[in-house]
Design an enzyme around this catalytic site. Structure first.
Site, PDB file in Angstrom:
ATOM      1  N   ASP A 451      51.839  61.562  46.197  1.00 21.26           N
ATOM      2  CA  ASP A 451      50.508  61.888  45.681  1.00 21.26           C
ATOM      3  C   ASP A 451      50.377  63.412  45.567  1.00 21.26           C
ATOM      4  OD1 ASP A 451      47.580  60.425  45.472  1.00 21.26           O
ATOM      5  OD2 ASP A 451      47.455  62.529  46.095  1.00 21.26           O
ATOM      6  N   GLU A 494      47.131  60.558  39.895  1.00 23.46           N
ATOM      7  CA  GLU A 494      48.152  61.552  40.259  1.00 23.46           C
ATOM      8  C   GLU A 494      49.088  60.984  41.328  1.00 23.46           C
ATOM      9  OE1 GLU A 494      45.630  60.999  41.818  1.00 23.46           O
ATOM     10  OE2 GLU A 494      45.314  62.181  43.629  1.00 23.46           O
TER      11      GLU A 494
HETATM   12  N1  LIG Z   1      44.443  65.445  34.022  1.00 20.78           N
HETATM   13  C1  LIG Z   1      44.443  64.229  34.552  1.00 20.78           C
HETATM   14  N2  LIG Z   1      43.782  63.993  35.693  1.00 20.78           N
HETATM   15  C2  LIG Z   1      43.807  62.766  36.226  1.00 20.78           C
HETATM   16  C3  LIG Z   1      44.501  61.696  35.612  1.00 20.78           C
HETATM   17  N3  LIG Z   1      44.331  60.592  36.381  1.00 20.78           N
HETATM   18  C4  LIG Z   1      43.558  60.947  37.437  1.00 20.78           C
HETATM   19  N4  LIG Z   1      43.256  62.262  37.347  1.00 20.78           N
HETATM   20  C5  LIG Z   1      42.455  63.085  38.246  1.00 20.78           C
HETATM   21  O1  LIG Z   1      43.108  63.215  39.488  1.00 20.78           O
HETATM   22  C6  LIG Z   1      42.110  63.604  40.422  1.00 20.78           C
HETATM   23  C7  LIG Z   1      42.373  62.878  41.726  1.00 20.78           C
HETATM   24  O2  LIG Z   1      41.455  63.411  42.646  1.00 20.78           O
HETATM   25  P1  LIG Z   1      41.346  62.899  44.137  1.00 20.78           P
HETATM   26  O3  LIG Z   1      41.561  61.384  44.181  1.00 20.78           O
HETATM   27  O4  LIG Z   1      40.054  63.377  44.653  1.00 20.78           O
HETATM   28  O5  LIG Z   1      42.560  63.521  44.874  1.00 20.78           O
HETATM   29  P2  LIG Z   1      43.035  65.000  45.023  1.00 20.78           P
HETATM   30  O6  LIG Z   1      42.099  65.960  44.402  1.00 20.78           O
HETATM   31  O7  LIG Z   1      44.439  65.055  44.510  1.00 20.78           O
HETATM   32  O8  LIG Z   1      43.007  65.224  46.562  1.00 20.78           O
HETATM   33  P3  LIG Z   1      44.004  64.685  47.660  1.00 20.78           P
HETATM   34  O9  LIG Z   1      44.743  63.481  47.033  1.00 20.78           O
HETATM   35  O10 LIG Z   1      43.213  64.291  48.776  1.00 20.78           O
HETATM   36  O11 LIG Z   1      44.961  65.764  47.897  1.00 20.78           O
HETATM   37  C8  LIG Z   1      40.749  63.281  39.814  1.00 20.78           C
HETATM   38  O12 LIG Z   1      40.122  64.489  39.439  1.00 20.78           O
HETATM   39  C9  LIG Z   1      41.096  62.501  38.553  1.00 20.78           C
HETATM   40  O13 LIG Z   1      40.187  62.748  37.507  1.00 20.78           O
HETATM   41  C10 LIG Z   1      45.175  61.980  34.400  1.00 20.78           C
HETATM   42  O14 LIG Z   1      45.829  61.122  33.792  1.00 20.78           O
HETATM   43  N5  LIG Z   1      45.138  63.246  33.904  1.00 20.78           N
END
Ligand SMILES: Nc1nc2c(ncn2[C@@H]2O[C@H](COP(=O)(O)OP(=O)(O)OP(=O)(O)O)[C@@H](O)[C@H]2O)c(=O)[nH]1
Length: 586
Positions: A451, A494
């Site tokens: 992750d 992610e």
């Molecule tokens: N650019 C982009 N962002 C994505 C995609 N899928 C998910 N996200 C973003 O990934 C982010 C995941 O955020 P969180 O689940 O809060 O996790 P994090 O910010 O990585 O924090 P931790 O996992 O706790 O380290 C969110 O802002 C989603 O909008 C994608 O395909 N493209």
């Protein structure tokens, strides 16, 4: 409506303008070289079952369409006929009426009941006269501008019954005129010799149209499954082209509209134009050509307008006036389709090779037919049916191209469009399979859940587009580091998962560490780190793949909790992830 608009000459008429002069010139050179003497009278001996009349025919061109039979029965008219000299009677496209005459004598001592057969039927007018010593015994006036009932025997071909008494000599006169090519293929048959041949031809026609129906049904079913527009367009193309072929081969006239010849010509133009329309849509969709080239897109739009204009005009304008525009539209469509195929090949579309091969085979068959139509090749089984044979091969090869499309769609449905890695549903399949295989082979299966840390921050700071590029970079770095037996998938957002079969615990942890470093190096402009949870069936006998995943996810949770940017291996003492139930032991 004019009689001319009721004709059903094939649209390959279409190619004819430029060939007509050439064909007529070649024909007359050949005829001039032949002896001017009258051809030999056909001798019908007692054992003769089949007699080709072409070597016994003379021809007379009537450019003004003025001559009547009575003009030709005058003794001095005989000199105006030129023997065919054993050549083919294909006169190409012209406005002339073509008169042919020949004589046949029954040299046996029994009366003979025979059938005179003209097997090329796409003629507007076909008049046949039987003459005995200047006296007209029988006259038939038929052609594809006249209802089916004008044919003495209701069949696709023109069949005329006749009886010749012993020693009788019959003169046969025929007049053919058409806006399409004029071919004469006159032969006499004893009924017992004709019937088996007709049966075989009916069988071949049944096979041709049966394959159209089957193909249409299979394509409709496939469309129901894959819901890809290329299949819908292909289905419409098969139906319209099959309908056009039914008119072209005289099947529709015989079985659908026998007494309405006005429908034959209009039906043929409308079906052909619709077939071209759907063919273009199909080609663009199959090879995803839309938007690839601006000039191809513009030519496509202009061609659609021309196709529909011509189709709408067909009930009101004579076929003769439509021949040239149809010729141009067919030629441009063929050019467009080949151009789309070549652009697909350049864009490395897997189906493009089969697509182009299908068109080459089809055009080869059409070419044979056209060269025969303008009189440069004899009327043989291959030249007459080259069109149909080419069509069958074309459809087989296009179906292969569609098969490749199905494969692509399947592939797309398993691939994550952003990163090109396996997607979540593909991961579900892969893990089931790998878990079962490891269990049955007694080997290990390791799972890494990766992750990206604080990814929300990346998005919030740089925007989603930049976030996407970062995710692509992470995926690429994983791909580069993986050993051959491992598979990476994008689990969602992610989060990535990596399945690693046949790898012991220390090697699994080393790999996870390599991947963590690779992710950290994947995006120098926007530094990112990743936390990785690791679990393996070596450490615990998980009941199912979900148990293995929960364990790796708990390890990931521990990595996040303890500071991120690290690898944590699962063990029983790890704190439970609040969102996941306890891993189930067997
Ligand atoms: N650019 C982009 N962002 C994505 C995609 N899928 C998910 N996200 C973003 O990934 C982010 C995941 O955020 P969180 O689940 O809060 O996790 P994090 O910010 O990585 O924090 P931790 O996992 O706790 O380290 C969110 O802002 C989603 O909008 C994608 O395909 N493209």
């Amino acid at each position: 409506m004019s009689a001319a608009c009721c004709r059903t000459a094939p649209p390959e008429t279409l190619y004819a303008g430029f060939c007509r002069t050439l064909a007529t010139g070649v024909l007359w050179l050949v005829l001039a070289a032949a002896a001017v003497a009258a051809p030999p009278v056909a001798q019908l001996g007692p054992g003769v079952q089949e007699l080709d009349l072409l070597p016994h025919l003379s021809v007379l061109e009537d450019p003004g369409q003025e001559l009547q039979l009575r003009d030709l029965l005058k003794p001095e008219a005989a000199r105006r006929f030129v023997p065919l000299g054993g050549r083919t009677a294909s006169f190409g496209y012209s406005r002339s009426a073509w008169w042919l005459r020949g004589s046949v004598t029954n040299t046996g001592d029994q009366p003979r009941d025979l059938v005179l057969r003209q097997s090329y039927v796409l003629l507007d007018y076909f008049d046949l006269y039987l003459v005995d010593q200047g006296r007209v015994l029988q006259r038939w006036t038929t052609g594809d501008t006249l209802p089916y009932s004008t044919r003495p025997i209701p069949h696709r071909d023109y069949l005329f019954p006749l009886t010749i008494a012993p020693g009788q000599s019959l003169d046969i006169y025929l007049r053919a005129r058409s806006e399409g090519p004029v071919n004469v293929t006159l032969a006499l048959y004893a009924p017992e010799a004709l019937v088996p041949g007709l049966g075989a031809e009916q069988l071949a026609m049944g096979a041709l149209f049966g394959s159209f129906v089957l193909l249409a049904m299979c394509t409709a079913l496939l469309y129901g499954f894959v819901r890809d527009e290329a299949f819908a367009y292909y289905l419409c193309y098969v139906l319209c082209y099959g309908g056009y072929m039914a008119v072209f081969n005289g099947i529709a006239q015989q079985h659908l509209w026998p007494e309405t010849p006005s429908l034959w010509g209009v039906g043929q133009v409308v079906l052909l134009m619709l077939a071209l329309h759907f063919l273009l849509l199909f080609s663009r969709s199959l090879l995803r050509a839309k938007g690839r080239s601006r000039w191809l897109d513009r030519a496509f739009g202009a061609l659609q307008v021309a196709i529909f204009t011509l189709m709408l005009a067909s009930p009101f304008v004579s076929y003769g006036s439509l021949v040239k525009p149809i010729t141009v539209i067919v030629a441009i469509t063929v050019f467009m389709v080949v151009a789309i195929g070549i652009s697909g090949l350049r864009a490395r579309q897997a189906a493009a090779g089969y697509f182009l091969l299908a068109w080459s085979v089809f055009l080869g068959g059409v070419l044979l037919y056209l060269v025969k139509s303008v009189g440069l090749l004899p009327h043989t089984w291959l030249t007459q049916y080259g069109f149909q044979i080419g069509t069958i091969f074309e459809f087989v090869l296009l179906s292969v191209a569609l098969g490749i499309r199905v494969k692509e769609i399947r592939q797309q449905s398993r691939t994550d469009s952003l990163t090109g890695l396996a997607n979540r549903s593909r991961y579900d399949e892969l893990v089931e399979h790998a878990f079962a295989q490891a269990a049955s082979a007694g080997t290990t299966l390791g799972l890494l859940v990766i992750d990206v840390d604080h990814f929300k921050h990346v998005n919030d700071t740089h925007g989603h587009a930049v976030g996407d590029r970062v995710l692509e970079g992470v995926a690429e770095s994983l791909r580069r580091q993986l050993p051959p037996q491992a598979v990476a998938s994008r689990y969602g957002g992610e989060e990535f998962v990596v399945l690693v079969p046949r790898t012991d615990g220390p090697a699994l942890m080393t790999l996870a560490e390599q991947l963590r470093r690779a992710v950290a190096a994947s995006s120098p402009a926007i530094p990112v780190t990743a936390s990785i949870g690791v679990a393996s069936t070596e450490d615990h006998a998980f009941a199912d793949p979900r148990g293995l995943f929960r364990a790796a996810d708990e390890a990931l949770y521990a990595a996040k909790r303890t500071g991120r940017d690290r690898v944590v291996g699962w063990n029983d003492d790890l704190p439970r992830h609040p969102a996941t139930p306890v891993a189930v032991a067997p």
